[in-house]
Enzyme design. Sequence first.
Site, PDB file in Angstrom:
ATOM      1  N   ASP A   1     -10.622   3.262   4.806  1.00  0.00           N
ATOM      2  CA  ASP A   1     -10.711   1.807   4.594  1.00  0.00           C
ATOM      3  C   ASP A   1     -12.121   1.287   4.917  1.00  0.00           C
ATOM      4  OD1 ASP A   1      -9.510  -0.580   3.817  1.00  0.00           O
ATOM      5  OD2 ASP A   1      -8.901  -1.104   5.848  1.00  0.00           O
TER       6      ASP A   1
ATOM      7  N   GLN B   1      -4.158  -1.840   9.914  1.00  0.00           N
ATOM      8  CA  GLN B   1      -4.027  -3.146   9.262  1.00  0.00           C
ATOM      9  C   GLN B   1      -4.542  -4.237  10.207  1.00  0.00           C
ATOM     10  OE1 GLN B   1      -2.886  -3.723   6.024  1.00  0.00           O
ATOM     11  NE2 GLN B   1      -3.533  -5.820   6.408  1.00  0.00           N
TER      12      GLN B   1
ATOM     13  N   LYS C   1       0.845  -1.207   0.000  1.00  0.00           N
ATOM     14  CA  LYS C   1       0.000   0.000   0.000  1.00  0.00           C
ATOM     15  C   LYS C   1       0.874   1.248   0.000  1.00  0.00           C
ATOM     16  CE  LYS C   1      -3.688  -2.555   2.231  1.00  0.00           C
ATOM     17  NZ  LYS C   1      -4.181  -3.096   3.513  1.00  0.00           N
TER      18      LYS C   1
END
Length: 282
Positions: free
Chosen positions: A122, A99, A55
């Site tokens: 996200d 994450q 990413k």
Amino acid sequence: MDDNKLILDGLAVANGIKEKLVHRVQLLVEKRVMPCLVTILVGDDPSSETYVRMKGNACKRLGIDSRRIHLSKDTTTEGLVTVIRQLNADPDVHGILLQHPVPHQINEREAFDAISIDKDVDGVTTLGFAQNAVGFANYPSCTPEAIMNILDYYRIPIEGKHVVVIGRSPILGKPVSLMLLNRNATVTICHSKTTELHRMVKLGDIVVAAVGKPRFVQGDWIKRGAVVIDAGYNSGNIGDVDYKACLTNASAITPVPAGVGPVTIAVLLKHTVDAAEKALKS
Ligand code: NAP
């Protein structure tokens, strides 16, 4: 290979999304705003480290600032939430990505929900999920949006189709089911307690696999002519679908790698640029 099979090329879809961002990033930089995504990694899971690196590299290639915060594996929920709140308050940060999975001592839901809705690029907060459910989220979960982008790029009809989604996680199976429902599909959501799964899958005009088990979906589960979307990503670059076997009956299918994965990253970049533009206007 049968020429009538359509291989749904995630790289083409991702490139289409990223090309549209180049000019937008330039305009932001001219206005002295550098879009910035912060990724938080807790612990030393090697796969998570790889995803975070991928990413970060994708951000760099597009001129987006990417910062990485690496916390020790014994970080507490409180410690993590404190870091997230600092990032919420930092005007130079436009997107925050935690994450996951996080180590077991952390309350993942509490940590996700500490992320400001304006920086939840996200799409992991409860509020973001709810907004997606009613159809007006700024930043839906990236993988579900990636799946919708792939279907739309290839003009695969959704309305009136029966879609079978295997998996009901809050970041993938559930939100993609709701997005498909909002587009007038009839959606069946399957999970680990579903009985006679193969019969359910056989009903699908479109099958979305989001299980987390390598090559789980078998070829003879797929109805002839169905579209197969493999959201899975298991170690060794293996999807949740037995690709070769499913190709026999499928009319279209996403490969792994180069299917849903690159589109997910492109959507994340787009959300970060969206967030930077919104911050500039506010
Ligand atoms: P997850 O949270 O582990 O959820 C897996 C889901 O699969 C659960 O709902 C589970 O049911 C269901 N399931 C497990 N075993 C099953 C079985 N035998 N039969 C039917 N359903 C079963 O996983 P996730 O985060 O949603 O991720 C799913 C997959 O997508 C993984 O391969 C992951 O690596 C991949 N992924 C890819 C991307 C990308 O960018 N391409 C992004 C995120 C995730 P229960 O709810 O009953 O436990």
